[in-house]
Write an enzyme that holds these catalytic residues in place. Structure first.
Site, short mmCIF file in Angstrom:
data_model
loop_
_atom_site.label_atom_id
_atom_site.label_comp_id
_atom_site.label_asym_id
_atom_site.label_seq_id
_atom_site.Cartn_x
_atom_site.Cartn_y
_atom_site.Cartn_z
N ARG A 171 -5.08 30.14 50.33
CA ARG A 171 -4.20 29.91 49.18
C ARG A 171 -4.74 28.80 48.29
O ARG A 171 -4.41 28.72 47.12
CB ARG A 171 -2.81 29.48 49.67
CG ARG A 171 -1.97 30.54 50.31
CD ARG A 171 -0.76 29.92 50.98
NE ARG A 171 0.16 29.25 50.09
CZ ARG A 171 1.12 29.85 49.39
NH1 ARG A 171 1.28 31.15 49.50
NH2 ARG A 171 1.92 29.17 48.62
N ARG A 175 -13.16 24.32 44.03
CA ARG A 175 -13.87 24.49 42.76
C ARG A 175 -14.95 23.44 42.57
O ARG A 175 -14.72 22.28 42.83
CB ARG A 175 -12.91 24.32 41.58
CG ARG A 175 -11.84 25.33 41.54
CD ARG A 175 -11.23 25.36 40.13
NE ARG A 175 -10.02 26.15 40.20
CZ ARG A 175 -8.81 25.63 40.20
NH1 ARG A 175 -8.64 24.34 40.06
NH2 ARG A 175 -7.76 26.42 40.29
N ARG A 248 9.20 28.33 60.10
CA ARG A 248 9.21 26.90 59.92
C ARG A 248 10.36 26.56 59.00
O ARG A 248 10.65 27.28 58.04
CB ARG A 248 7.90 26.39 59.30
CG ARG A 248 6.70 26.58 60.16
CD ARG A 248 6.76 25.80 61.46
NE ARG A 248 6.58 24.36 61.24
CZ ARG A 248 6.72 23.46 62.20
NH1 ARG A 248 7.09 23.83 63.43
NH2 ARG A 248 6.51 22.18 61.95
N ARG A 279 5.13 15.86 52.28
CA ARG A 279 4.89 15.52 50.88
C ARG A 279 6.13 14.89 50.28
O ARG A 279 7.23 15.00 50.84
CB ARG A 279 4.44 16.74 50.07
CG ARG A 279 5.39 17.90 50.10
CD ARG A 279 4.76 19.13 49.40
NE ARG A 279 5.53 20.33 49.70
CZ ARG A 279 5.10 21.57 49.52
NH1 ARG A 279 3.90 21.82 49.06
NH2 ARG A 279 5.88 22.59 49.81
N GLU A 305 9.71 15.65 52.30
CA GLU A 305 9.82 16.90 53.06
C GLU A 305 9.32 16.70 54.48
O GLU A 305 8.21 16.23 54.69
CB GLU A 305 8.97 18.01 52.42
CG GLU A 305 9.47 18.43 51.08
CD GLU A 305 8.73 19.66 50.54
OE1 GLU A 305 8.08 20.39 51.32
OE2 GLU A 305 8.79 19.85 49.32
N TYR A 353 4.91 35.60 53.71
CA TYR A 353 4.73 34.34 52.99
C TYR A 353 4.51 34.68 51.51
O TYR A 353 3.45 34.46 50.96
CB TYR A 353 3.54 33.60 53.60
CG TYR A 353 3.31 32.15 53.17
CD1 TYR A 353 4.16 31.49 52.30
CD2 TYR A 353 2.23 31.46 53.68
CE1 TYR A 353 3.92 30.17 51.93
CE2 TYR A 353 1.98 30.14 53.33
CZ TYR A 353 2.83 29.51 52.45
OH TYR A 353 2.58 28.21 52.09
N ASP A 355 4.89 34.46 47.47
CA ASP A 355 5.18 33.56 46.35
C ASP A 355 6.23 34.22 45.47
O ASP A 355 6.47 35.43 45.58
CB ASP A 355 3.91 33.30 45.54
CG ASP A 355 2.93 32.39 46.27
OD1 ASP A 355 3.40 31.56 47.07
OD2 ASP A 355 1.72 32.53 46.05
#
Ligand code: UDP
Length: 372
Positions: A171, A175, A248, A279, A305, A353, A355
């Protein structure tokens, strides 16, 4: 009153399906056990800030059809996700890009960065990555794996990286450029006014009953409609009779702070193993720190979180898409396919999972098949 469709769950999947069904002149009733619509994309205004109550949601997609579709429900701002990683106070750029490589190794050119990654991959001796750890090392090398991936992933999933599927880490883009955009997506943004408003627009003109537990009286609810679109956990639908799928869960500690700026960014990931949260989200930065009139907001709202294993009674957030759970899901799917009156959809109904854009695409596809 009898309906063509009963939709269990007022999240994105349910709302898109409901909207489409209504366009086809079907009668629809949407129920949700929560006291609010919008499922986990729900946003709530606190101190003038749209707070993502069930975790940060940044809309991004490569699917032009989906992007065009949602424009009818919201205007999207130009937010671009560029999280910062905090490893014991050292800050790194995410996704992994030239800024990250420069900070980690002092390299300056893309060639130097590529050579460094290649060297670490060779030393690790990985040819065909079999799990998340091997996949991560072969993508970015051992140093980045150790500092920015291992601790975060083990906190997030509660499992060692060697036992997690490689696809989770794919995911994340890698770069050899200075592009700080976390997503490889053509389109990206946050709906102006919040996700709740966007979902309310989808559900405009549709009967919605909140605070209604489908499982409290299944017979009654099923009796109300010809077909049911069920977007809750598929194992719960079958009373967990084949065993429980693992999820989770996430716990949020949300605080209002009497200062304008806490961390200077929407998302800071704590990638070491020792910090207990994964985070911190500072919600105002999804909307550039401004209210709807363009004024700066004096306060800020942050959410820490904490990731945990799901147990009955918790909210499920992430399906654990490993082999064991994948196999069990396939068994439940067979049961689901045999339920002629019921459509199972969404992250929980399909144990995927997904999006947000994928959920919308899946709901549109299913609606087209159903309603054409
Ligand atoms: N990840 C990581 N370090 C980070 C951010 C993400 O190792 O700082 C890994 C982790 O395994 C996570 C996966 O990448 O589960 C996907 O992260 P993403 O941010 O896409 O997950 P989400 O926003 O859905 O929680």
């Amino acid at each position: 009153m009898h309906y063509d469709y009963l939709i269990v769950g007022a999240g994105l999947y349910g709302a898109v399906f409901a909207h489409e069904a209504r366009l086809h002149n079907k009668s629809v009733l949407v129920i949700d056990k929560r006291t609010n619509i919008a499922g986990n994309v729900y946003t709530e205004k606190i101190e003038g800030i749209n707070v993502h109550k069930y975790g940060a949601h940044i809309f991004h997609t490569n699917n032009t059809e989906v992007w065009n579709y949602i424009q009818q429900f919201a205007t999207f701002n130009r937010f671009t996700n560029s999280p910062v990683a905090n490893y014991h106070g050292e800050l790194y750029s995410l996704p992994f890009n030239m800024y990250t490589f420069n900070k980690m190794w002092g390299v300056v050119t893309p060639e130097e960065a590529a050579a460094k990654i290649e060297e670490q991959r060779r030393e690790a001796g990985i040819t065909e990555p079999k799990n998340l750890e091997e996949q991560a090392i072969s993508l970015v090398g051992t140093d980045i794996y150790e500092k920015l991936i291992k601790g975060y992933t083990e906190k997030q999933w509660g499992r060692p990286c060697t036992e997690l599927p490689a696809f989770i880490i794919k995911r994340l883009p890698v770069r050899l450029t200075f592009d700080n955009n976390y997503f490889n997506a053509l389109y990206q943004g946050i709906p102006v006014g919040g996700y709740t408003k966007m979902v309310a627009n989808m559900l405009d003109g549709i009967q919605v009953e909140l605070n209604q537990d489908y499982f409290a009286d299944r017979e009654k609810w099923n009796g109300l409609a010809d077909k049911v679109v069920y977007t809750g956990p598929i194992d719960a639908y079958f009373d967990y009779k084949l065993g429980t799928l693992e999820y989770r869960s996430v716990r949020f500690e949300t605080e209002v702070l009497d200062k304008p700026n806490f961390q200077g960014n929407a998302a800071v990931n704590y990638t070491d193993r020792e910090t207990p949260w994964t985070r911190i989200i500072e919600h105002k930065w999804f909307e550039f720190g401004k209210d709807e009139n363009g004024n700066d907001l004096p306060k800020t709202v942050i959410s820490r979180e904490y990731s945990s294993e799901w147990k009955p009674g918790d909210e499920p957030y992430y399906p654990v898409n490993d082999k064991k759970n994948g196999d069990l899901y396939q068994e439940y799917k067979k049961l689901g396919d045999a339920e002629e009156k019921v459509i199972f959809g969404g992250r929980l109904g399909e144990y995927k999972y997904y999006d947000m854009d994928q959920v919308i695409a899946a709901a549109l596809k299913k609606a087209n098949e159903e309603l054409r």
